[in-house]
Design a protein around this motif. Structure first.
Motif, PDB file in Angstrom:
ATOM      1  N   ILE A 240     -10.241  -4.093   4.189  1.00 43.50           N
ATOM      2  CA  ILE A 240      -9.906  -5.443   3.752  1.00 43.50           C
ATOM      3  C   ILE A 240      -9.220  -5.313   2.394  1.00 43.50           C
ATOM      4  O   ILE A 240      -9.839  -4.882   1.422  1.00 43.50           O
ATOM      5  CB  ILE A 240     -11.145  -6.344   3.624  1.00 43.50           C
ATOM      6  N   GLY A 241      -7.954  -5.674   2.321  1.00 50.94           N
ATOM      7  CA  GLY A 241      -7.199  -5.552   1.078  1.00 50.94           C
ATOM      8  C   GLY A 241      -6.512  -4.212   0.962  1.00 50.94           C
ATOM      9  O   GLY A 241      -7.025  -3.186   1.428  1.00 50.94           O
ATOM     10  N   LEU A 242      -5.311  -4.207   0.353  1.00 48.27           N
ATOM     11  CA  LEU A 242      -4.590  -2.955   0.149  1.00 48.27           C
ATOM     12  C   LEU A 242      -5.375  -2.019  -0.762  1.00 48.27           C
ATOM     13  O   LEU A 242      -6.033  -2.464  -1.705  1.00 48.27           O
ATOM     14  CB  LEU A 242      -3.219  -3.219  -0.478  1.00 48.27           C
ATOM     15  N   GLN A 243      -5.270  -0.745  -0.471  1.00 51.91           N
ATOM     16  CA  GLN A 243      -5.964   0.257  -1.273  1.00 51.91           C
ATOM     17  C   GLN A 243      -5.372   0.334  -2.671  1.00 51.91           C
ATOM     18  O   GLN A 243      -4.156   0.292  -2.854  1.00 51.91           O
ATOM     19  CB  GLN A 243      -5.866   1.624  -0.586  1.00 51.91           C
ATOM     20  N   ASN A 244      -6.248   0.443  -3.641  1.00 53.57           N
ATOM     21  CA  ASN A 244      -5.820   0.602  -5.028  1.00 53.57           C
ATOM     22  C   ASN A 244      -5.241   2.006  -5.205  1.00 53.57           C
ATOM     23  O   ASN A 244      -5.899   3.006  -4.950  1.00 53.57           O
ATOM     24  CB  ASN A 244      -7.026   0.403  -5.947  1.00 53.57           C
ATOM     25  N   THR A 245      -3.969   2.083  -5.631  1.00 49.78           N
ATOM     26  CA  THR A 245      -3.320   3.376  -5.868  1.00 49.78           C
ATOM     27  C   THR A 245      -2.698   3.364  -7.256  1.00 49.78           C
ATOM     28  O   THR A 245      -2.807   2.390  -7.996  1.00 49.78           O
ATOM     29  CB  THR A 245      -2.209   3.640  -4.827  1.00 49.78           C
ATOM     30  N   GLU A 246      -1.999   4.446  -7.588  1.00 47.05           N
ATOM     31  CA  GLU A 246      -1.354   4.525  -8.899  1.00 47.05           C
ATOM     32  C   GLU A 246      -0.321   3.416  -9.084  1.00 47.05           C
ATOM     33  O   GLU A 246      -0.098   2.938 -10.190  1.00 47.05           O
ATOM     34  CB  GLU A 246      -0.690   5.896  -9.071  1.00 47.05           C
ATOM     35  N   SER A 247       0.342   3.000  -7.987  1.00 51.44           N
ATOM     36  CA  SER A 247       1.369   1.961  -8.103  1.00 51.44           C
ATOM     37  C   SER A 247       0.897   0.607  -7.602  1.00 51.44           C
ATOM     38  O   SER A 247       1.333  -0.429  -8.104  1.00 51.44           O
ATOM     39  CB  SER A 247       2.634   2.382  -7.350  1.00 51.44           C
ATOM     40  N   ILE A 248       0.032   0.597  -6.578  1.00 50.94           N
ATOM     41  CA  ILE A 248      -0.441  -0.684  -6.048  1.00 50.94           C
ATOM     42  C   ILE A 248      -1.654  -1.126  -6.843  1.00 50.94           C
ATOM     43  O   ILE A 248      -2.808  -0.864  -6.489  1.00 50.94           O
ATOM     44  CB  ILE A 248      -0.763  -0.577  -4.542  1.00 50.94           C
ATOM     45  N   ASN A 249      -1.393  -1.781  -7.945  1.00 46.54           N
ATOM     46  CA  ASN A 249      -2.444  -2.382  -8.746  1.00 46.54           C
ATOM     47  C   ASN A 249      -1.809  -3.463  -9.619  1.00 46.54           C
ATOM     48  O   ASN A 249      -0.584  -3.569  -9.717  1.00 46.54           O
ATOM     49  CB  ASN A 249      -3.206  -1.337  -9.581  1.00 46.54           C
ATOM     50  N   SER A 250      -2.634  -4.261 -10.236  1.00 52.25           N
ATOM     51  CA  SER A 250      -2.149  -5.446 -10.938  1.00 52.25           C
ATOM     52  C   SER A 250      -1.325  -5.110 -12.194  1.00 52.25           C
ATOM     53  O   SER A 250      -0.649  -5.970 -12.736  1.00 52.25           O
ATOM     54  CB  SER A 250      -3.325  -6.351 -11.321  1.00 52.25           C
TER      55      SER A 250
END
Length: 356
Positions: A240-250
């Motif tokens: 549920i929700g995109l995985q937190n990665t080095e680029s995919i974050n707020s």
């Protein structure tokens, strides 16, 4: 000893996609760009991951990104041959891929069966044709239905990926998508509330005021409902929700939208809170104190992120103190006021409770 689980991800960035969906910048999501995708590429990834794999690891090779079954058949076969080699040698236990609903037919599925594919996940995203058009998906609701039927007919494990909050969608649309997805009988599901990622058409729509993303609370609310609908039908929601990665974050590539690094926990704890409220609503609390008996595996969901569930319960019911008693029962949660049991629920019941 139970085996550890390891995914070996092979990203096939964008080469199979016939068009650009408004929400997608596959190169940013996968973190891969300008790679040469061939058998050597796959072999090198597997060999690198082998360094961290031991005999107690259950391993899946996953072809992600770029709509794997939409790439040229000869290249699919080249990549699948590598996967089958490692599967036959015992390094890999299962092979999976993600793809588009309009990139599935009998010829493709025969090829995948030949080379040991086990799981095929469809990015159906929505089952509302208007929403699909506004998102520039390039396929229809019927494509998703037909592809799901074919995948099951060929005895693959069927997966669905859905995206609440797409342009033109509503909570009612998203719930209907979930219900129609359930009717197609997937075995696994991923729920990805729509995020606005850099360098996508959705950014332009957002800047022009054409599209407004779900708030975090709205995304949690709709995801909790959808998640519960799948769970009561015994369908495994694996993310549920995109995985937190080095680029995919707020702080990086997420321009706007309901991103949270612990999004699944926020959804789970909302569902637990609902069951707690149902019990406490029918009870007079003596001495403004309750005790919760639960297994340590469920304690975080009951407490809530930054103790949010406890804060809400205290405000709603005038409770000053909430204490825990750890138990060995992994399924049962009991609530006491002083020495009197005032209610209980099972982990297996919380999803039904939430839908009531």
């Amino acid at each position: 000893m139970s085996k550890k689980m390891k995914i070996i991800p092979v990203f096939v960035p964008h080469i199979g996609c016939p068009n650009d969906c408004v929400f997608c910048n596959q190169r940013r999501i996968t973190g891969k760009d300008n790679v040469i995708v061939n058998s050597t590429y796959v072999k090198n990834i597997i060999e690198e991951y082998r360094k961290t794999i031991d005999e107690n690891t259950y391993t899946e090779l996953a072809f992600f990104g770029g709509s794997f079954t939409a790439i040229d058949l000869s290249l699919q076969e080249e990549l699948l041959k590598v996967g089958k080699y490692y599967k036959d040698s015992g390094v890999v236990h299962k092979i999976r891929c993600s793809t588009r609903p309009d990139a599935i037919n009998d010829e493709i599925l025969y090829l995948h069966k030949k080379y040991g594919m086990n799981i095929i996940e469809l990015g159906i995203q929505s089952l509302d044709n208007e929403v699909l058009n506004l998102s520039n998906r390039g396929h229809s609701k019927n494509d998703a239905k037909n592809a799901s039927l074919l995948i099951r007919k060929h005895n693959f494990i069927l997966g669905h990926q859905i995206m609440p909050g797409l342009p033109g969608s509503t909570k009612e649309n998203d719930i209907q998508t979930c219900k129609e997805s359930i009717a197609m009988e997937p075995e696994i599901v991923r729920i990805y509330p729509t995020l606005i990622i850099k360098d996508t058409a959705l950014v332009d729509m957002y800047d022009k005021g054409i599209y407004n993303p779900l708030t975090l609370e709205e995304a949690i609310d709709i995801s909790a409902k959808i998640y519960s609908l799948y769970k009561v039908k015994n369908i495994n929601v694996i993310r549920i929700g995109l995985q937190n990665t080095e680029s995919i974050n707020s702080n990086e590539d997420v321009v706007a939208g309901p991103f949270h690094p612990a999004f699944r926990q926020l959804v789970e704890e909302k569902i637990y809170l609902s069951s707690l409220i149902k019990i406490l609503s029918d009870t007079e609390i003596n001495n403004h104190s309750i005790q919760i008996y639960a297994n340590k595996k469920t304690i975080n969901y009951i407490i809530g992120h930054k103790k949010s569930n406890f804060i809400n319960i205290k405000k709603m019911f005038g409770i000053n103190k909430i204490s825990f008693k750890e138990t060995n029962n992994e399924n049962l949660i009991e609530i006491y006021n002083e020495y009197n049991k005032i209610g209980s629920f099972e982990n297996s019941q919380i999803y039904k409770n939430y839908l009531r």
